[in-house]
Every structure is written in C-alpha cells, then in structure tokens.
Design a protein around this motif. Structure first.
Motif, PDB file in Angstrom:
ATOM      1  N   UNK A  98      55.040 -13.178 -15.150  1.00  0.00           N
ATOM      2  CA  UNK A  98      55.344 -14.044 -14.121  1.00  0.00           C
ATOM      3  C   UNK A  98      55.839 -13.051 -12.725  1.00  0.00           C
ATOM      4  N   UNK A  99      55.082 -13.363 -11.460  1.00  0.00           N
ATOM      5  CA  UNK A  99      55.767 -12.695 -10.467  1.00  0.00           C
ATOM      6  C   UNK A  99      57.200 -13.294 -10.063  1.00  0.00           C
ATOM      7  N   UNK A 100      57.936 -12.116  -9.555  1.00  0.00           N
ATOM      8  CA  UNK A 100      59.312 -12.596  -9.041  1.00  0.00           C
ATOM      9  C   UNK A 100      60.203 -11.436  -9.401  1.00  0.00           C
ATOM     10  N   UNK A 101      61.309 -11.590  -9.136  1.00  0.00           N
ATOM     11  CA  UNK A 101      62.436 -10.400  -9.165  1.00  0.00           C
ATOM     12  C   UNK A 101      63.141 -10.610 -10.557  1.00  0.00           C
ATOM     13  N   UNK A 102      63.414  -9.638 -11.032  1.00  0.00           N
ATOM     14  CA  UNK A 102      64.343  -9.668 -12.349  1.00  0.00           C
ATOM     15  C   UNK A 102      65.371  -8.802 -12.353  1.00  0.00           C
ATOM     16  N   UNK A 103      66.528  -9.344 -13.198  1.00  0.00           N
ATOM     17  CA  UNK A 103      67.636  -8.364 -13.406  1.00  0.00           C
ATOM     18  C   UNK A 103      67.744  -8.054 -14.977  1.00  0.00           C
ATOM     19  N   UNK A 104      68.084  -6.927 -15.210  1.00  0.00           N
ATOM     20  CA  UNK A 104      68.306  -6.449 -16.599  1.00  0.00           C
ATOM     21  C   UNK A 104      69.709  -5.685 -17.106  1.00  0.00           C
ATOM     22  N   UNK A 105      70.283  -5.894 -18.280  1.00  0.00           N
ATOM     23  CA  UNK A 105      71.341  -5.296 -18.641  1.00  0.00           C
ATOM     24  C   UNK A 105      70.894  -4.305 -19.937  1.00  0.00           C
ATOM     25  N   UNK A 106      71.224  -3.029 -19.627  1.00  0.00           N
ATOM     26  CA  UNK A 106      70.983  -2.100 -20.544  1.00  0.00           C
ATOM     27  C   UNK A 106      72.267  -1.609 -21.408  1.00  0.00           C
ATOM     28  N   UNK A 107      72.460  -1.889 -22.506  1.00  0.00           N
ATOM     29  CA  UNK A 107      73.774  -1.329 -23.221  1.00  0.00           C
ATOM     30  C   UNK A 107      73.473  -0.292 -24.338  1.00  0.00           C
ATOM     31  N   UNK A 108      74.053   0.903 -23.884  1.00  0.00           N
ATOM     32  CA  UNK A 108      73.808   2.011 -24.775  1.00  0.00           C
ATOM     33  C   UNK A 108      75.205   2.171 -25.965  1.00  0.00           C
ATOM     34  N   UNK A 109      74.764   2.170 -27.180  1.00  0.00           N
ATOM     35  CA  UNK A 109      75.953   2.373 -28.192  1.00  0.00           C
ATOM     36  C   UNK A 109      75.757   3.635 -28.927  1.00  0.00           C
ATOM     37  N   UNK A 110      76.918   4.212 -28.993  1.00  0.00           N
ATOM     38  CA  UNK A 110      76.995   5.797 -29.637  1.00  0.00           C
ATOM     39  C   UNK A 110      77.766   5.723 -30.964  1.00  0.00           C
ATOM     40  N   UNK A 111      77.137   6.314 -31.792  1.00  0.00           N
ATOM     41  CA  UNK A 111      77.987   6.606 -33.174  1.00  0.00           C
ATOM     42  C   UNK A 111      78.885   5.341 -33.605  1.00  0.00           C
ATOM     43  N   UNK A 112      79.695   5.470 -34.507  1.00  0.00           N
ATOM     44  CA  UNK A 112      80.754   4.359 -34.826  1.00  0.00           C
ATOM     45  C   UNK A 112      81.779   4.312 -34.565  1.00  0.00           C
ATOM     46  N   UNK A 113      82.205   5.265 -33.260  1.00  0.00           N
ATOM     47  CA  UNK A 113      83.431   5.524 -32.560  1.00  0.00           C
ATOM     48  C   UNK A 113      83.709   4.203 -31.689  1.00  0.00           C
ATOM     49  N   UNK A 114      82.807   3.185 -31.500  1.00  0.00           N
ATOM     50  CA  UNK A 114      82.941   2.191 -30.650  1.00  0.00           C
ATOM     51  C   UNK A 114      82.675   2.598 -29.220  1.00  0.00           C
ATOM     52  N   UNK A 115      81.952   3.770 -28.907  1.00  0.00           N
ATOM     53  CA  UNK A 115      81.494   4.299 -27.739  1.00  0.00           C
ATOM     54  C   UNK A 115      80.269   3.325 -27.198  1.00  0.00           C
ATOM     55  N   UNK A 116      80.308   2.787 -25.853  1.00  0.00           N
ATOM     56  CA  UNK A 116      78.958   2.322 -25.438  1.00  0.00           C
ATOM     57  C   UNK A 116      79.459   2.473 -23.974  1.00  0.00           C
ATOM     58  N   UNK A 117      78.301   2.212 -23.263  1.00  0.00           N
ATOM     59  CA  UNK A 117      78.167   2.136 -21.844  1.00  0.00           C
ATOM     60  C   UNK A 117      77.225   1.167 -21.488  1.00  0.00           C
ATOM     61  N   UNK A 118      77.244   0.395 -20.543  1.00  0.00           N
ATOM     62  CA  UNK A 118      76.307  -0.748 -20.071  1.00  0.00           C
ATOM     63  C   UNK A 118      76.136  -0.486 -18.574  1.00  0.00           C
ATOM     64  N   UNK A 119      74.683  -0.751 -18.379  1.00  0.00           N
ATOM     65  CA  UNK A 119      74.143  -0.620 -16.926  1.00  0.00           C
ATOM     66  C   UNK A 119      73.342  -1.699 -16.578  1.00  0.00           C
ATOM     67  N   UNK A 120      73.217  -1.945 -15.316  1.00  0.00           N
ATOM     68  CA  UNK A 120      72.338  -3.030 -14.825  1.00  0.00           C
ATOM     69  C   UNK A 120      71.257  -2.357 -13.878  1.00  0.00           C
ATOM     70  N   UNK A 121      70.109  -3.156 -13.758  1.00  0.00           N
ATOM     71  CA  UNK A 121      69.035  -2.578 -12.618  1.00  0.00           C
ATOM     72  C   UNK A 121      67.933  -3.788 -12.414  1.00  0.00           C
ATOM     73  N   UNK A 122      67.258  -3.457 -11.532  1.00  0.00           N
ATOM     74  CA  UNK A 122      66.502  -4.518 -11.111  1.00  0.00           C
ATOM     75  C   UNK A 122      64.792  -4.291 -10.882  1.00  0.00           C
ATOM     76  N   UNK A 123      63.954  -5.166 -10.881  1.00  0.00           N
ATOM     77  CA  UNK A 123      62.553  -5.013 -10.730  1.00  0.00           C
ATOM     78  C   UNK A 123      61.822  -6.204 -10.048  1.00  0.00           C
ATOM     79  N   UNK A 124      60.999  -5.827  -9.384  1.00  0.00           N
ATOM     80  CA  UNK A 124      60.217  -6.963  -8.729  1.00  0.00           C
ATOM     81  C   UNK A 124      58.858  -6.871  -8.946  1.00  0.00           C
ATOM     82  N   UNK A 125      58.240  -8.008  -9.645  1.00  0.00           N
ATOM     83  CA  UNK A 125      56.768  -8.012 -10.024  1.00  0.00           C
ATOM     84  C   UNK A 125      56.093  -8.600  -8.905  1.00  0.00           C
ATOM     85  N   UNK A 126      55.202  -8.073  -8.480  1.00  0.00           N
ATOM     86  CA  UNK A 126      54.186  -8.484  -7.446  1.00  0.00           C
ATOM     87  C   UNK A 126      52.904  -9.004  -7.924  1.00  0.00           C
ATOM     88  N   UNK A 127      51.975  -8.754  -8.944  1.00  0.00           N
ATOM     89  CA  UNK A 127      51.003  -9.202  -9.362  1.00  0.00           C
ATOM     90  C   UNK A 127      50.459  -8.290 -10.485  1.00  0.00           C
TER      91      UNK A 127
END
Length: 165
Positions: A136-165
């Motif tokens: 579908x055409x529109x603007x979209x926001x995403x959340x990306x979470x990276x998880x590392x080893x069993x130490x509980x390390x993680x980092x979260x990012x957000x980004x956006x994209x616009x679908x035109x056709x």
C-alpha cells in the motif's frame, strides 16, 4: 620512575583507553546499514532509541509515529522494492571481548502508535537481512531491535520509508 610509567601504561591498557573504551563507541558499531535493493547507494538513516550494553541502559524513546511520519523527509521507493539491513554479526566490547548478534526483530509502527506489527525478515547471509516493503502507498515507521549474546545486550533503532507506487 620507570616502574611508575609502566604501571600507568598498564592501567591505561587494562581500562581500555583504546578506541573501543566507551559504551557509546561500542554501541556505534551496531548501527545498521539500511538500503534499498533496487538502489543500494540509497541509504535509510536509522536513529537509536534505547539500549542495554555493558551495564549501561537507556529507556525507549522514539517519536510519535504521526509526528515522525509528517515531519521527517523519508526515503521514497515503489511497492515492489525490498529493503536490505546489514548489521555487524560481531561487535567489540573491549580490547579483547566481543559479543555476537543473536537475533533481530523488525516491527512496523502504525500511525496510531499502537499494536506494532511484526515484519518477516529473511536472512540472506550472515549479517544481512531483507524484507518486502508494504504493497500500500503511504508512509511507514519501523522499529529494529538487535539482540546480542546472552548478556542481555540489545540496541533499538527506528527509521521510516515512503511507498509511492
């Protein structure tokens, strides 16, 4: 005097005064490279929200989807394109220590900001994933979470994209 110089130098080395000493520098290694399959030179810039790393933590913060999608210039693509995400599978956490990427999760955030929708990502090779953009055409926001080893390390990012056709 020689012994004092050796002790000071040893303390410098043991505390990790090299380029990977701070949590911020370590986390910087986790920043994903996000591109379009049809145009690999087009980069989608992610912003970091929260993390848990070497005992340091921040709480999740990302803008409300309506404000983000209306106020940010988004990368435009068509609805047949695919997005590629490249993440370092191994991150240095000190002079000797490393941690390994265990998993990623990707969610789309609707404009309402409620009920995040999980997105299926396909691993192409170690450290590279791909997903199809929405039809579908529109603007979209995403959340990306990276998880590392069993130490509980993680980092979260957000980004956006616009679908035109």
């Amino acid at each position: 005097m020689k012994k004092i110089a050796i002790i000071i130098l040893s303390v410098f080395l043991l505390t990790g005064c090299g380029s990977m000493s701070s949590v911020e520098n370590q986390i910087e290694q986790t920043t994903p490279k996000i591109t379009l399959k049809s145009s690999p030179s087009t980069k989608i810039k992610p912003s970091r929200t929260d993390f848990s790393w070497n005992g340091a933590q921040t709480k999740a913060y990302f803008p409300a989807p309506q404000g983000f999608l209306n106020g940010k210039k988004l990368v435009q693509t068509n609805n047949t394109d695919k997005v590629q995400i490249t993440i370092q599978p191994k991150v240095r956490t000190g002079i000797i220590n490393t941690t390994h990427l265990m998993a990623i999760t990707l969610e789309m955030v609707p404009k309402s900001g409620e009920d995040f929708l999980p997105i299926d990502v396909k691993e192409l090779e170690s450290g590279t994933w791909q997903y199809n953009v929405p039809a579908d055409v529109g603007k979209y926001m995403y959340i990306l979470k990276e998880s590392y080893d069993d130490d509980g390390y993680y980092v979260t990012y957000y980004f956006g994209l616009e679908i035109t056709e």
